[in-house]
Structures are given as C-alpha cells and as structure tokens.
Write a protein that holds these residues in place. Structure first.
Motif, PDB file in Angstrom:
ATOM      1  N   LEU A 257      25.019  20.493 -12.611  1.00 28.74           N
ATOM      2  CA  LEU A 257      24.196  19.283 -12.578  1.00 28.74           C
ATOM      3  C   LEU A 257      24.305  18.634 -11.204  1.00 28.74           C
ATOM      4  O   LEU A 257      25.389  18.246 -10.770  1.00 28.74           O
ATOM      5  N   ARG A 258      23.210  18.538 -10.529  1.00 27.91           N
ATOM      6  CA  ARG A 258      23.171  17.951  -9.197  1.00 27.91           C
ATOM      7  C   ARG A 258      22.076  16.901  -9.137  1.00 27.91           C
ATOM      8  O   ARG A 258      21.024  17.038  -9.752  1.00 27.91           O
ATOM      9  N   MET A 259      22.338  15.869  -8.352  1.00 27.38           N
ATOM     10  CA  MET A 259      21.333  14.838  -8.166  1.00 27.38           C
ATOM     11  C   MET A 259      20.368  15.246  -7.055  1.00 27.38           C
ATOM     12  O   MET A 259      20.757  15.870  -6.082  1.00 27.38           O
ATOM     13  N   ASN A 260      19.124  14.887  -7.219  1.00 24.91           N
ATOM     14  CA  ASN A 260      18.099  15.218  -6.231  1.00 24.91           C
ATOM     15  C   ASN A 260      17.157  14.034  -6.092  1.00 24.91           C
ATOM     16  O   ASN A 260      15.970  14.120  -6.398  1.00 24.91           O
ATOM     17  N   ILE A 261      17.708  12.916  -5.671  1.00 32.28           N
ATOM     18  CA  ILE A 261      16.925  11.684  -5.579  1.00 32.28           C
ATOM     19  C   ILE A 261      16.117  11.715  -4.292  1.00 32.28           C
ATOM     20  O   ILE A 261      16.660  11.716  -3.193  1.00 32.28           O
ATOM     21  N   ASP A 262      14.811  11.752  -4.443  1.00 28.62           N
ATOM     22  CA  ASP A 262      13.901  11.857  -3.305  1.00 28.62           C
ATOM     23  C   ASP A 262      13.013  10.626  -3.287  1.00 28.62           C
ATOM     24  O   ASP A 262      12.144  10.461  -4.141  1.00 28.62           O
ATOM     25  N   ASP A 267      10.794  11.699  -8.111  1.00 25.55           N
ATOM     26  CA  ASP A 267      10.702  12.674  -9.186  1.00 25.55           C
ATOM     27  C   ASP A 267      12.036  12.731  -9.909  1.00 25.55           C
ATOM     28  O   ASP A 267      12.902  11.893  -9.707  1.00 25.55           O
ATOM     29  N   ASN A 268      12.196  13.758 -10.753  1.00 26.12           N
ATOM     30  CA  ASN A 268      13.434  13.821 -11.525  1.00 26.12           C
ATOM     31  C   ASN A 268      14.630  13.955 -10.585  1.00 26.12           C
ATOM     32  O   ASN A 268      14.539  14.524  -9.508  1.00 26.12           O
ATOM     33  N   VAL A 269      15.747  13.404 -11.021  1.00 29.66           N
ATOM     34  CA  VAL A 269      16.924  13.340 -10.168  1.00 29.66           C
ATOM     35  C   VAL A 269      17.829  14.547 -10.327  1.00 29.66           C
ATOM     36  O   VAL A 269      18.842  14.649  -9.663  1.00 29.66           O
ATOM     37  N   PHE A 270      17.472  15.463 -11.219  1.00 31.08           N
ATOM     38  CA  PHE A 270      18.272  16.661 -11.378  1.00 31.08           C
ATOM     39  C   PHE A 270      17.688  17.785 -10.537  1.00 31.08           C
ATOM     40  O   PHE A 270      16.478  18.017 -10.525  1.00 31.08           O
ATOM     41  N   ALA A 271      18.556  18.480  -9.825  1.00 29.52           N
ATOM     42  CA  ALA A 271      18.076  19.552  -8.969  1.00 29.52           C
ATOM     43  C   ALA A 271      17.495  20.695  -9.798  1.00 29.52           C
ATOM     44  O   ALA A 271      16.605  21.408  -9.355  1.00 29.52           O
ATOM     45  N   ALA A 272      17.994  20.879 -11.027  1.00 30.82           N
ATOM     46  CA  ALA A 272      17.501  21.945 -11.900  1.00 30.82           C
ATOM     47  C   ALA A 272      16.285  21.465 -12.693  1.00 30.82           C
ATOM     48  O   ALA A 272      16.039  20.272 -12.830  1.00 30.82           O
ATOM     49  N   SER A 277      17.851  22.840 -18.012  1.00 29.07           N
ATOM     50  CA  SER A 277      19.127  22.404 -17.449  1.00 29.07           C
ATOM     51  C   SER A 277      20.215  22.231 -18.490  1.00 29.07           C
ATOM     52  O   SER A 277      21.381  22.095 -18.149  1.00 29.07           O
ATOM     53  N   GLY A 278      19.847  22.226 -19.778  1.00 30.74           N
ATOM     54  CA  GLY A 278      20.851  22.111 -20.831  1.00 30.74           C
ATOM     55  C   GLY A 278      20.660  20.931 -21.748  1.00 30.74           C
ATOM     56  O   GLY A 278      21.358  20.819 -22.759  1.00 30.74           O
ATOM     57  N   PHE A 279      19.730  20.040 -21.436  1.00 26.81           N
ATOM     58  CA  PHE A 279      19.517  18.861 -22.262  1.00 26.81           C
ATOM     59  C   PHE A 279      18.514  19.099 -23.388  1.00 26.81           C
ATOM     60  O   PHE A 279      18.327  18.234 -24.236  1.00 26.81           O
ATOM     61  N   TYR A 280      17.847  20.252 -23.378  1.00 18.24           N
ATOM     62  CA  TYR A 280      16.834  20.534 -24.386  1.00 18.24           C
ATOM     63  C   TYR A 280      17.105  21.884 -25.039  1.00 18.24           C
ATOM     64  O   TYR A 280      17.649  22.797 -24.416  1.00 18.24           O
ATOM     65  N   ASN A 318      29.470  15.099 -10.310  1.00 21.41           N
ATOM     66  CA  ASN A 318      28.249  15.305  -9.546  1.00 21.41           C
ATOM     67  C   ASN A 318      27.071  14.474 -10.045  1.00 21.41           C
ATOM     68  O   ASN A 318      26.014  14.470  -9.427  1.00 21.41           O
ATOM     69  N   LEU A 319      27.252  13.792 -11.156  1.00 20.72           N
ATOM     70  CA  LEU A 319      26.162  13.032 -11.754  1.00 20.72           C
ATOM     71  C   LEU A 319      26.328  11.570 -11.364  1.00 20.72           C
ATOM     72  O   LEU A 319      27.036  10.806 -12.022  1.00 20.72           O
ATOM     73  N   ARG A 320      25.644  11.196 -10.290  1.00 23.26           N
ATOM     74  CA  ARG A 320      25.821   9.872  -9.703  1.00 23.26           C
ATOM     75  C   ARG A 320      24.479   9.221  -9.409  1.00 23.26           C
ATOM     76  O   ARG A 320      23.441   9.887  -9.339  1.00 23.26           O
TER      77      ARG A 320
END
Length: 391
Positions: A257-262, A267-272, A277-280, A318-320
């Motif tokens: 799980l990585r953050m991808n805040i752009d 958009d979504n903050v998860f790089a995956a 990613s595992g939540f569904y 990593n989830l920040r």
C-alpha cells in the motif's frame, strides 16, 4: 469494579454517565495514577569555519501511566468471527432478536434496554448484559518517541543568517485496543508520527544604506529609500501523519500500500488499482463478462465487517496523509525616525508556491469517493502587509 457492576440493577445506575451508545464508569480517585513522561537527550555541537555551527542530537521520551479507555463489556471472543471477510452467519446470529429479560425492571427506566420487548442476542452474551458498551478509565497506557536530529546554523555575518534542520523520528502508542476483547493495547504509530521533517530558514540584510557595504554614508532621504531592507524565508517539509484503517475487508499485501497523492489530478491516493489492491472482493460474483465490475465491488456488503476479530493493524507505516511542503517569504523595511523610534514595514507571502495540502480522505470502500481526497486543509497563497512602530 465487579462489585459496583453487580449493583446496577438497583439504584447505582444513576452513577453511570450515559452517552449515545455507551457508558463510562468514573475512575476510582484513590487508584488514579498521574501520567509520567521521561525525556532524555544526548547531543554533540561543533563550531565550523565561517561562523557555522552544527549540532547532532538524539532526543527521546517514554510516557507511562497514560490515560486510556477500556471497554469491559464487549461480546466475548468465542462468539466473534475469525474470517477476514464479513461472516454473515455470525452477524445474523448475534443481531437476531430474542425476548428481552430486562423489560419492566425498575432500574434505568430511561434506557430503551429496559422497555423493549425484544433485544439482540449479542446483548445477552455480554459480561454485564444490563449495559451496552461500558468503558472504564485506566492509567496503564504507554507511548515512546525516538528521534535523530541534525541542525546547521550560520550565525549573523555580513548581513546573513541561516539555519536548517532535519529530524528522523518514530512515535509509538499503546493506548487503544485493536479488539475490545484483547488483553493488551495495540502497538501502533502515534497520531503525530512524522518520520521525516525538514526546516530551512534565513534572513538577509540588503547591503545598502547606513553602515552597509554600499551607500554607507547616504543622505537622510537616500537612506530612507535604500537602507534597512531585509529578505527572509521559512521552508517546511513534513511527511504526512498515519491514517487509521476502519474495520473493513482487506486481503492484500499491507507492504504494497503506497500513497500517490497528486495535486494535479486529485485522483486516488493508492498507487495500486483500488479494484485489485485488496479492499474489494474479486470473485466471480464481482465480474461482468469475466471482467471486474467496480460498480458491483462498491455495492458489495461483505466489505464492511462486524462482530469479527481484527488482525490487520489499524495503522500502516506507508499509509499516510498528504505531505506538507510549504514556503513563506517576507520583505522587511526598517526606517529610523530618531534614536528612540523605528518604523517597520512588513510584506509577507504565505504559501508562496500556492501548494495544496490535501485532507479529508474517504476510507469507506463502499463510497464512490473511496481513496480520494475531498478537501484542502491549508490556506491558498496569502499576502500580508503590516506596519509596526518600535520604541
């Protein structure tokens, strides 16, 4: 405490503070402990050529006897599900209605528990079924903070002063439980944990005007216009604070799980890809023509867990949240009126790059906005003018 609980069907219920769906029992003043904090520091400082000073330090602290709330009336462990997904059978069994044995009893007549004809089965399985969630205040929480800090400073010389610092740190807490039935508190990242922080600041006095390199002997008008100017800045960079995971389905790799805040796309903050990613769930019922259907995944009620034993930590390294990245600049004009009075005009630009600091992350996988940042939590670029009389 057990003796006190045993009296609740009499008149002692009035001593309990009611909240929306829980009760908090008062702490026995005689057994209360004052929280204690121990702080320790080791540092080494060295002066370098050019009026530079470098300071390296280790700073840490340990807190004991911290205040924590503990639910003493949870559903016992043996009745909870150990599945990683929603256990519909367990939920249906615990939330099924049965005849209410407390109906009509005189104690706590203001509570619906004593007036309803039916009550959910889970209520009767609690250690003290005449109460809902019942919290006691304990003084057995702990936390720790460890940091390595490096500071470099240039003392005022030739009109310039500058400073910079870097902090590498970790804060851990033991004041909450992952599951109410756990015997100990969860060891997790603290609310204010920020592993990396950088600050830079500086102030430069322009070399013009009385006593400066150029125009050292100006007239009063020339000195009033050209002299007394200063330029300053403050820059701050800080990694975001840890986010807290709700009790939701997750069967992925927490390390991925990585953050991808752009800030350009919000958009979504998860790089995956959120769908994988595992939540569904990704079984056949979540597919259309052999392809994952995100609309079906979002509507899947199995995502929101209930009456289960959690195993995934509530906070992951990593989830920040968003990273703070801000710079403020200032332009200062000092004008001497006489030996006693001095006038200072300040022009400041806060968040000069107009960088957006995002917050309001939606962490409910069943919402269309899951994994997206919904608000700006800092101010946009802001100009300030100030006039100060010094004497």
């Amino acid at each position: 405490m057990a003796t006190f609980i045993g009296q609740t069907l009499g008149g002692a219920v009035n001593l309990v503070q009611n909240t929306v769906n829980r009760r908090i029992l008062p702490l026995n003043i005689e057994s209360r402990k004052n929280p204690m904090m121990s702080r320790f520091e080791v540092s080494l400082q060295r002066e370098l050529p050019g009026r530079w000073v470098i300071d390296a330090a280790y700073i840490g602290s340990v807190g004991i006897d911290l205040t924590a709330l503990d639910n003493i009336n949870p559903i016992p462990r043996q009745y909870l599900s150990t599945d990683i997904g929603r256990d519909s059978a367990t939920v249906a069994r615990l939330e099924g209605n049965v005849t209410n044995p407390f109906r009509g009893l005189p104690a706590a007549t203001g509570s619906g528990l004593f007036t309803q004809q039916l009550v959910q089965r889970q209520q009767l399985l609690r250690p003290f079924p005449q109460f809902l969630d019942t919290f006691v205040v304990r003084n057995n929480g702990r936390n720790s903070f460890h940091s390595g800090q490096l500071r470099v400073e240039r003392r005022m010389s030739r009109g310039l002063t500058a400073a910079g610092s870097y902090v590498f740190s970790k804060q851990l807490d033991r004041i909450t439980k992952l599951n109410a039935v756990d015997s100990g508190y969860e060891r997790r990242l603290g609310d204010a944990d920020t592993p990396h922080r950088v600050t830079l600041s500086g102030l430069y006095e322009m070399p013009f005007g009385r006593g400066r390199k150029w125009l050292a002997h100006p007239g009063r008008l020339a000195d009033g216009i050209m002299g007394g100017w200063q330029v300053g800045y403050i820059y701050g960079f800080q990694v975001g604070n840890p986010l807290t995971l709700d009790n939701i389905f997750f069967d992925g790799d927490p390390g991925q799980l990585r953050m991808n805040i752009d800030g350009r796309t919000v958009d979504n903050v998860f790089a995956a890809d959120l769908r994988t990613s595992g939540f569904y769930y990704r079984d056949a019922s979540m597919q259309s023509n052999g392809v994952l259907d995100s609309n079906r995944q979002i509507r899947d009620p199995r995502i929101n867990l209930a009456h289960n034993l959690r195993s995934l930590s509530s906070r992951l390294p990593n989830l920040r949240g968003d990273t703070l990245n801000n710079i403020d600049v200032s332009l200062i004009k000092n004008t001497s009126i006489n030996e006693r009075f001095r006038l200072q005009l300040r022009a400041e630009i806060l968040n000069v790059t107009n960088h957006v600091f995002f917050g309001g992350l939606d962490f409910n996988p069943r919402n269309a906005s899951f994994g997206r940042l919904t608000e700006q939590v800092n101010l946009p670029r802001e100009w300030q003018l100030g006039l100060k009389l010094l004497f």
